[in-house]
Design an enzyme around this catalytic site. Structure first.
Site, mmCIF file in Angstrom:
data_model
loop_
_atom_site.group_PDB
_atom_site.id
_atom_site.type_symbol
_atom_site.label_atom_id
_atom_site.label_comp_id
_atom_site.label_asym_id
_atom_site.label_seq_id
_atom_site.Cartn_x
_atom_site.Cartn_y
_atom_site.Cartn_z
ATOM 1 N N HIS A 8 -15.433 99.245 -22.449
ATOM 2 C CA HIS A 8 -16.116 100.447 -22.925
ATOM 3 C C HIS A 8 -16.030 101.568 -21.887
ATOM 4 O O HIS A 8 -16.607 101.467 -20.801
ATOM 5 C CB HIS A 8 -17.581 100.091 -23.203
ATOM 6 N N ARG A 9 -15.240 102.588 -22.210
ATOM 7 C CA ARG A 9 -14.971 103.693 -21.274
ATOM 8 C C ARG A 9 -14.293 103.192 -19.997
ATOM 9 O O ARG A 9 -14.459 103.765 -18.920
ATOM 10 C CB ARG A 9 -16.255 104.467 -20.949
ATOM 11 N N GLU A 35 -12.028 101.274 -24.815
ATOM 12 C CA GLU A 35 -12.654 102.214 -25.744
ATOM 13 C C GLU A 35 -12.840 103.508 -24.978
ATOM 14 O O GLU A 35 -13.215 103.489 -23.804
ATOM 15 C CB GLU A 35 -13.997 101.671 -26.229
ATOM 16 N N ASP A 37 -13.600 108.112 -25.533
ATOM 17 C CA ASP A 37 -14.118 109.163 -26.407
ATOM 18 C C ASP A 37 -13.278 110.420 -26.254
ATOM 19 O O ASP A 37 -12.908 110.782 -25.136
ATOM 20 C CB ASP A 37 -15.569 109.496 -26.032
ATOM 21 N N HIS A 50 -17.425 111.313 -22.832
ATOM 22 C CA HIS A 50 -18.383 110.847 -23.838
ATOM 23 C C HIS A 50 -19.391 111.915 -24.258
ATOM 24 O O HIS A 50 -19.551 112.205 -25.436
ATOM 25 C CB HIS A 50 -19.147 109.620 -23.323
ATOM 26 N N GLU A 110 -12.757 106.884 -29.954
ATOM 27 C CA GLU A 110 -13.894 107.398 -30.722
ATOM 28 C C GLU A 110 -13.827 108.919 -30.789
ATOM 29 O O GLU A 110 -13.792 109.598 -29.763
ATOM 30 C CB GLU A 110 -15.232 106.978 -30.101
ATOM 31 N N LYS A 112 -15.629 112.156 -31.090
ATOM 32 C CA LYS A 112 -16.975 112.693 -30.922
ATOM 33 C C LYS A 112 -17.063 113.970 -31.751
ATOM 34 O O LYS A 112 -16.598 115.026 -31.340
ATOM 35 C CB LYS A 112 -17.240 113.001 -29.445
ATOM 36 N N ASP A 230 -19.341 97.237 -21.129
ATOM 37 C CA ASP A 230 -19.207 97.972 -19.864
ATOM 38 C C ASP A 230 -18.770 97.044 -18.727
ATOM 39 O O ASP A 230 -18.392 97.518 -17.658
ATOM 40 C CB ASP A 230 -20.554 98.598 -19.459
#
Length: 243
Positions: A8-9, A35, A37, A50, A110, A112, A230
């Site tokens: 995640h990120r 992942e 954003d 993000h 993702e 945004k 994370d």
């Protein structure tokens, strides 16, 4: 089937989130994917960040939409995480694609587009994905399902994933209606009925954001297809041990 580890990120537990350093670290650890954003700068560039503002993760202030690419590239996206990361920059999506190259590596992008709407972001994203030959390696997700509907209209072959937070009843029906590849629920919503319904209907399940070891173990045991975390290192070790 092995549970996919999606960082995640990037390795955001140990490295500044959504930076090249975080993504590189996730790859080095052996994650199956990342992942990230995407948002648009004032002059229409896809950047990876993000929050709708730069305040939390950089030494700047203001909305992403109000910065040009040149301006946003001057911000330090690492200094707030520690001196050793000073000088990390907000990357463009193109820079992330260049980092990954032709590796067999999943990228969950993702969009945004909620608090701030970005007209045209879907077209720009599709163009970038095609340009770098990532069609088979991306899942495009969003809480804005209208945005995902637009992606599917413009590029039916691309995979989309529906992000949601609340406990929806039989959400696989919505996934099938939208021709979605996957559902991305908040992990509290993972119950046997959801897992079974998704498996029966061929819908993949990727819960987020699972950071405690006991929750990771529960997700693996439940039979989800992948876990967004994370802390990819802990999850990788669990998956290798068989949960």
């Amino acid at each position: 089937m092995k549970t996919l580890v999606i960082a995640h990120r990037g390795d955001s537990k140990n490295v500044p989130e959504n930076t090249i350093a975080a993504f590189k670290r996730a790859m080095e650890l052996g994650a199956d994917g990342i992942e990230l954003d995407v948002q648009l700068t004032k002059d229409g560039h896809l950047v990876v960040i993000h929050d709708e503002t730069v305040d939390r993760t950089t030494n700047g202030e203001g909305f992403v939409k109000d910065f040009t690419l040149e301006e946003i590239k001057k911000l330090d996206a690492g200094i707030k995480f520690g001196e050793k990361f000073a000088g990390e920059r907000i990357p463009t999506l193109y820079e992330v694609f260049e980092l990954i190259g032709d590796k067999d590596f999943l990228v969950n992008i993702e969009i945004k587009s909620g608090i701030v709407l970005y007209p045209g972001i879907e077209e720009k994203l599709i163009k970038a994905i095609k340009e770098y030959n990532f069609e088979e390696r991306v899942i495009i997700s969003s809480f804005n399902h209208y945005s995902l509907r637009d992606v599917k209209k413009m590029a039916p072959h691309l995979k989309i994933g529906l992000l949601y937070q609340c406990g929806l009843v039989e959400p696989w029906h919505m996934a099938l209606r939208m021709e979605a590849y996957s559902l991305h629920p908040f992990y509290f919503n993972i119950i046997p009925e959801l897992v079974e319904g998704c498996k029966k209907n061929g819908v993949k399940l990727f819960p987020w954001t699972v950071d405690r070891k006991e929750d990771m173990e529960r997700m693996i045991k439940a039979g989800v297809d992948g876990i967004i975390t994370d802390d990819p290192e802990t999850l990788i070790n669990l998956v290798r041990k068989g949960g």
